[in-house]
Design an enzyme around this catalytic site. Structure first.
Site, PDB file in Angstrom:
ATOM      1  N   CYS A   2      46.086  30.924  47.118  1.00 22.60           N
ATOM      2  CA  CYS A   2      46.438  30.447  48.466  1.00 22.60           C
ATOM      3  C   CYS A   2      45.463  29.351  48.883  1.00 22.60           C
ATOM      4  O   CYS A   2      44.366  29.224  48.355  1.00 22.60           O
ATOM      5  CB  CYS A   2      46.316  31.592  49.468  1.00 22.60           C
ATOM      6  SG  CYS A   2      47.406  32.966  49.124  1.00 22.60           S
ATOM      7  N   ARG A  27      46.950  23.839  43.643  1.00 22.33           N
ATOM      8  CA  ARG A  27      46.484  25.222  43.464  1.00 22.33           C
ATOM      9  C   ARG A  27      47.633  26.163  43.161  1.00 22.33           C
ATOM     10  O   ARG A  27      47.436  27.324  42.802  1.00 22.33           O
ATOM     11  CB  ARG A  27      45.766  25.706  44.728  1.00 22.33           C
ATOM     12  CG  ARG A  27      44.497  24.970  45.061  1.00 22.33           C
ATOM     13  CD  ARG A  27      44.092  25.155  46.522  1.00 22.33           C
ATOM     14  NE  ARG A  27      43.715  26.508  46.823  1.00 22.33           N
ATOM     15  CZ  ARG A  27      42.462  26.997  46.759  1.00 22.33           C
ATOM     16  NH1 ARG A  27      41.505  26.195  46.356  1.00 22.33           N
ATOM     17  NH2 ARG A  27      42.174  28.230  47.077  1.00 22.33           N
ATOM     18  N   TRP A  74      50.056  31.764  47.627  1.00 23.37           N
ATOM     19  CA  TRP A  74      50.308  32.170  46.241  1.00 23.37           C
ATOM     20  C   TRP A  74      50.427  33.686  46.340  1.00 23.37           C
ATOM     21  O   TRP A  74      49.428  34.384  46.514  1.00 23.37           O
ATOM     22  CB  TRP A  74      49.150  31.740  45.338  1.00 23.37           C
ATOM     23  CG  TRP A  74      49.164  32.329  43.970  1.00 23.37           C
ATOM     24  CD1 TRP A  74      48.560  33.491  43.562  1.00 23.37           C
ATOM     25  CD2 TRP A  74      49.829  31.824  42.810  1.00 23.37           C
ATOM     26  NE1 TRP A  74      48.791  33.726  42.236  1.00 23.37           N
ATOM     27  CE2 TRP A  74      49.568  32.717  41.739  1.00 23.37           C
ATOM     28  CE3 TRP A  74      50.608  30.702  42.555  1.00 23.37           C
ATOM     29  CZ2 TRP A  74      50.062  32.519  40.444  1.00 23.37           C
ATOM     30  CZ3 TRP A  74      51.100  30.504  41.262  1.00 23.37           C
ATOM     31  CH2 TRP A  74      50.835  31.401  40.234  1.00 23.37           C
ATOM     32  N   ASN A 100      43.144  33.484  52.584  1.00 21.21           N
ATOM     33  CA  ASN A 100      43.160  33.365  51.124  1.00 21.21           C
ATOM     34  C   ASN A 100      42.272  34.479  50.584  1.00 21.21           C
ATOM     35  O   ASN A 100      41.109  34.565  50.933  1.00 21.21           O
ATOM     36  CB  ASN A 100      42.631  32.006  50.665  1.00 21.21           C
ATOM     37  CG  ASN A 100      42.469  31.953  49.152  1.00 21.21           C
ATOM     38  OD1 ASN A 100      43.227  32.622  48.439  1.00 21.21           O
ATOM     39  ND2 ASN A 100      41.479  31.221  48.662  1.00 21.21           N
ATOM     40  N   GLY A 101      42.846  35.334  49.744  1.00 19.01           N
ATOM     41  CA  GLY A 101      42.063  36.442  49.164  1.00 19.01           C
ATOM     42  C   GLY A 101      42.921  37.683  49.062  1.00 19.01           C
ATOM     43  O   GLY A 101      44.147  37.627  49.194  1.00 19.01           O
ATOM     44  N   GLU A 486      43.540  35.633  18.821  1.00 19.55           N
ATOM     45  CA  GLU A 486      43.583  34.812  20.043  1.00 19.55           C
ATOM     46  C   GLU A 486      42.651  33.611  19.901  1.00 19.55           C
ATOM     47  O   GLU A 486      42.985  32.506  20.340  1.00 19.55           O
ATOM     48  CB  GLU A 486      43.216  35.656  21.257  1.00 19.55           C
ATOM     49  CG  GLU A 486      43.068  34.892  22.569  1.00 19.55           C
ATOM     50  CD  GLU A 486      44.292  34.080  22.973  1.00 19.55           C
ATOM     51  OE1 GLU A 486      45.377  34.247  22.372  1.00 19.55           O
ATOM     52  OE2 GLU A 486      44.158  33.232  23.879  1.00 19.55           O
ATOM     53  N   LYS A 490      43.664  29.585  20.299  1.00 20.81           N
ATOM     54  CA  LYS A 490      42.998  28.677  21.239  1.00 20.81           C
ATOM     55  C   LYS A 490      42.566  27.398  20.527  1.00 20.81           C
ATOM     56  O   LYS A 490      42.822  26.291  20.982  1.00 20.81           O
ATOM     57  CB  LYS A 490      41.761  29.351  21.859  1.00 20.81           C
ATOM     58  CG  LYS A 490      42.092  30.361  22.900  1.00 20.81           C
ATOM     59  CD  LYS A 490      42.470  29.707  24.198  1.00 20.81           C
ATOM     60  CE  LYS A 490      43.807  29.968  24.803  1.00 20.81           C
ATOM     61  NZ  LYS A 490      44.842  30.739  24.372  1.00 20.81           N
ATOM     62  N   GLU A 493      45.698  25.283  19.393  1.00 20.25           N
ATOM     63  CA  GLU A 493      46.587  24.669  20.382  1.00 20.25           C
ATOM     64  C   GLU A 493      45.919  23.551  21.174  1.00 20.25           C
ATOM     65  O   GLU A 493      46.606  22.695  21.720  1.00 20.25           O
ATOM     66  CB  GLU A 493      47.178  25.715  21.330  1.00 20.25           C
ATOM     67  CG  GLU A 493      46.225  26.395  22.268  1.00 20.25           C
ATOM     68  CD  GLU A 493      46.948  27.342  23.225  1.00 20.25           C
ATOM     69  OE1 GLU A 493      48.064  27.044  23.663  1.00 20.25           O
ATOM     70  OE2 GLU A 493      46.381  28.388  23.515  1.00 20.25           O
ATOM     71  N   HIS A 509      41.962  40.242  -0.391  1.00 21.76           N
ATOM     72  CA  HIS A 509      43.336  40.371  -0.917  1.00 21.76           C
ATOM     73  C   HIS A 509      44.036  39.025  -0.990  1.00 21.76           C
ATOM     74  O   HIS A 509      45.265  38.967  -0.995  1.00 21.76           O
ATOM     75  CB  HIS A 509      44.121  41.360  -0.034  1.00 21.76           C
ATOM     76  CG  HIS A 509      43.546  42.738  -0.047  1.00 21.76           C
ATOM     77  ND1 HIS A 509      43.678  43.607  -1.104  1.00 21.76           N
ATOM     78  CD2 HIS A 509      42.758  43.383   0.855  1.00 21.76           C
ATOM     79  CE1 HIS A 509      43.028  44.726  -0.852  1.00 21.76           C
ATOM     80  NE2 HIS A 509      42.468  44.633   0.331  1.00 21.76           N
ATOM     81  N   LYS A 608      53.412  24.806  29.541  1.00 18.10           N
ATOM     82  CA  LYS A 608      52.714  25.969  30.107  1.00 18.10           C
ATOM     83  C   LYS A 608      53.602  27.203  30.050  1.00 18.10           C
ATOM     84  O   LYS A 608      53.149  28.298  29.811  1.00 18.10           O
ATOM     85  CB  LYS A 608      52.299  25.700  31.558  1.00 18.10           C
ATOM     86  CG  LYS A 608      51.540  26.848  32.199  1.00 18.10           C
ATOM     87  CD  LYS A 608      50.287  27.192  31.425  1.00 18.10           C
ATOM     88  CE  LYS A 608      49.601  28.425  31.947  1.00 18.10           C
ATOM     89  NZ  LYS A 608      48.526  28.905  31.043  1.00 18.10           N
TER      90      LYS A 608
HETATM   91  C1  AGP Z   1      48.585  30.422  25.184  1.00 16.88           C
HETATM   92  O1  AGP Z   1      47.400  29.688  25.388  1.00 16.88           O
HETATM   93  C2  AGP Z   1      49.819  29.531  25.208  1.00 16.88           C
HETATM   94  N1  AGP Z   1      49.883  28.795  26.411  1.00 16.88           N
HETATM   95  C3  AGP Z   1      51.087  30.301  24.882  1.00 16.88           C
HETATM   96  O2  AGP Z   1      50.929  30.953  23.655  1.00 16.88           O
HETATM   97  C4  AGP Z   1      51.475  31.372  25.917  1.00 16.88           C
HETATM   98  O3  AGP Z   1      50.579  32.452  25.854  1.00 16.88           O
HETATM   99  C5  AGP Z   1      52.887  31.878  25.592  1.00 16.88           C
HETATM  100  O4  AGP Z   1      53.780  30.794  25.694  1.00 16.88           O
HETATM  101  C6  AGP Z   1      53.344  33.012  26.521  1.00 16.88           C
HETATM  102  O5  AGP Z   1      53.401  32.539  27.841  1.00 16.88           O
HETATM  103  P1  AGP Z   1      53.575  33.636  29.023  1.00 16.88           P
HETATM  104  O6  AGP Z   1      52.360  34.479  28.980  1.00 16.88           O
HETATM  105  O7  AGP Z   1      53.710  32.825  30.268  1.00 16.88           O
HETATM  106  O8  AGP Z   1      54.807  34.433  28.691  1.00 16.88           O
END
Ligand code: AGP
Length: 613
Positions: A2, A27, A74, A100-101, A486, A490, A493, A509, A608
């Site tokens: 927010c 934001r 938000w 906001n909070g 993970e 990172k 990507e 293996h 995103k």
């Molecule tokens: C992760 O850094 C990526 N942006 C991507 O793998 C993301 O996690 C995936 O597209 C899932 O998105 P969501 O969590 O909004 O479903």
């Protein structure tokens, strides 16, 4: 997150408020509103949707007041709607607030206020503030706000108006940012500097538990005890774009640094104390039929994509360790086409930061059709996933703008830990005493996460040495294997480096054939019972020429002689390490991305939210 704004001066407030709110759009928000003290009294206009919706609402009227507050919401408590939008007012419509909070004790305060005759209009936590100020108001608005602050728990940045005090705006904060701006025609409040830069670069940041009283020609500051306090005026050098990132170079860096607060906001409201024993417990009221999870024939499926899927992998280890319940983890795009065996006895935890990922939604709908119970973990209130699931646990991380997910991931993990610990307790796997001890450890995580940023320079230097590596392997066992996955994503990507994760025991293996002098291997070593195994795995790859970074705990020197470099995390329970161990790799990937000339916020080919298959 927010955003709040306010103006008191000689100019008509409405256009200034709208302009300031526009500067906070970055934001993320789902609704907006303003309140202005006009000649006819307090006028409130608010609507779900973009600011243009609010502007349309205001276009047909000219509100003449020169004192007002505004808000971009938000949603955290209560879905996006006109009535849940801010500002909120007291019953008489005499007092308006923007917030906001998160008010953690809002349910208790709402009950208390309703018992004192208050009728609530919205589903929000914030509305309790307006009614409390009204309840405590005896002609002194500052006093009423101070007494309200003393009763609310959680985080707030507040703007308060009253018809009875048209010459002032009261502002207050705790754990949510709030800045005061000194303009030529009046004074301003805002959640963040971008909202002020069109009017002033002279600002004051107020601190937690402090209040500000803004008049048209001056501002007074007070402590929560009502004592006057002098505050310094700072000059802002930032340009607007830098200000939107809070002074950080990229949203991703800002969001990584927000993780301690995001973890606090996600964890703290869900840890309660048993009235009788005083022991910690988990408030799992958000899951509709949690008792059902006790059934012997219950199975848990975790389904997601990308980073959220990696959270699910960690979740499998968490549930099997703390609740001794079988868990199946699936990539959503695989689950939906494999004709899965699932039905009404099954519980699906669907994880999605955006709540809009096409494959994840399709998998959720397939599971729902089978009769299974759907529990969502998502960061977006009102998202498709949150509306179609049977229960929702929100990660209160605030908007995640960078494509690479960071604070959403760690807060997803924190939700999984809380569910699993609660489940373990009701299934009799962990006692109330053990639950209390584990939750006490979980409460330490945000501060431990914050300490990791003390190593940021070290990670930046490590990235400077290795950003050109063409092969980067991450390896670990159990929780550390999941975090390896993970970490590899990172780096992939945002730095476009080919990186891969391996279960450390799997190297011999096959994958070890890839290891040579150009290979960097990051070995996660947080599972103490497996240190000897990890030490052997590191020696295996070093013997083939790899450079090895070991990530372990502060109190561990086991690997100092084996690894080329070691990074040491604050000591926490082995099983809770994922919420910490991922952070150095987020930072490493970020600095590699920059050193390779990329934009970490907007990596090539990625969106995103993948709302198409
Ligand atoms: C992760 O850094 C990526 N942006 C991507 O793998 C993301 O996690 C995936 O597209 C899932 O998105 P969501 O969590 O909004 O479903």
């Amino acid at each position: 997150m927010c955003g709040i704004v306010g103006y008191i001066g000689t100019e008509v407030a409405t256009p200034l408020l709208l302009d300031s709110l526009k500067k906070l759009e970055y934001r993320g928000y789902d609704s907006a509103g303003i309140a202005v003290l006009a000649h006819e009294g307090l006028v409130v206009r608010k609507a779900k949707g973009r600011l243009t919706k609010l502007e349309q609402l205001l276009a047909s009227e000219a509100i003449d007041g020169t004192v007002g507050i505004g808000h971009t919401r938000w949603a955290t408590h209560g879905e996006p709607s006109d009535i849940n939008s801010h500002p909120h007012t007291d019953v008489s419509g005499n007092i308006a607030i923007v917030h906001n909070g998160i008010i953690e004790n809002h349910a208790k305060l709402r009950d208390w206020l309703e018992k004192h005759g208050v009728t609530f209009r919205s589903q929000t936590d914030s509305e309790v503030i307006a009614h409390l100020i009204d309840f405590h108001y005896n002609g002194d608005l500052l006093q009423a706000v101070r007494e309200t602050m003393a009763r609310i728990e959680g985080s707030y940045a507040l703007g308060v108006l009253s018809e009875d005090a048209p010459d002032r705006i009261i502002a207050a904060r705790k754990d949510s940012p709030l800045v005061i701006g000194y303009g030529k025609t009046g004074n301003y409040i805002a959640s963040d500097v971008p909202a002020l830069l069109a009017h002033t670069r002279e600002v004051t940041y107020i601190d937690d538990y402090e209040l500000a009283v803004l008049f048209a020609d001056h501002v007074e500051f007070y402590t929560e005890d009502g004592d006057p306090v002098q505050k310094e005026i700072c000059h802002i050098e930032w340009d607007v774009e830098a200000a939107e990132k809070g002074g950080y170079e990229h949203f991703m860096l800002k969001e990584m640094h927000e993780q301690p607060k995001a973890l606090t906001d996600t964890i703290r409201p869900r840890i309660i104390r048993d009235e009788s024993s005083g022991l910690r417990n988990v408030d799992m009221h958000e899951v509709k039929d949690f008792e059902r999870w006790k059934a012997e024939d219950s199975r848990i499926f975790i389904v997601a994509c990308g980073t959220a899927w990696h959270a699910g992998i960690v979740g499998k280890y968490i549930f099997e360790q703390f609740a001794r319940i079988p868990v199946e983890v699936d990539i959503a795009s695989e689950f939906r086409y494999r004709n899965p065996l699932c039905g009404k006895n099954d519980i699906f935890i669907i994880i999605s930061q955006s709540g809009e990922t096409a494959d994840t939604l399709a998998a959720m709908r397939l599971a729902k059709r089978s009769g299974a119970e759907i529990v969502a973990i998502t960061n977006v209130v009102g998202s498709t996933l949150s509306r179609e699931a049977d229960s929702v646990l929100y990660t209160w991380a605030g908007p995640e703008i960078a494509v690479a997910s960071t604070k959403a991931f760690t807060t997803q993990l924190s939700c999984l830990y809380l569910i699993a610990l609660k489940l373990g307790n009701i299934r009799g796997v962990i006692s109330h005493q053990q639950l209390d001890e584990h939750l006490k450890e979980i409460e330490r995580i945000p501060a431990a996460a914050a300490k990791i940023f003390d190593m940021e320079d070290e990670l930046q230097r490590f990235a400077a040495r290795h950003f050109n590596k063409t092969k980067v392997f991450f390896m670990g066992r159990l929780f550390d294997y999941a975090i390896s996955m993970e970490s590899a994503l990172k780096l992939k990507e945002i730095s476009y480096t080919h990186s891969e994760a391996f279960a450390a025991g799997e190297l011999k293996h096959g994958p070890i054939a890839l290891v040579d002098t150009s290979t960097l291997v990051v070995a996660f070593c947080t599972q103490r019972a497996l240190f000897e195994k990890m030490d052997s795995n590191m020696k295996e790859v070093k013997a083939r020429g790899a450079t090895v970074l070991a990530i372990t705990f502060d109190d561990v020197d086991t690997f100092d002689g084996t690894a080329d470099e070691t990074l040491k995390l604050p000591v926490v329970l082995d099983q809770f390490s994922p919420m910490l161990s991922i952070i150095p790799c987020q930072l490493y990937a970020y600095y590699c991305s920059i050193l390779r000339g990329n934009d970490p916020d907007k990596p090539r080919n990625l969106a995103k939210s993948v709302t198409v298959e």
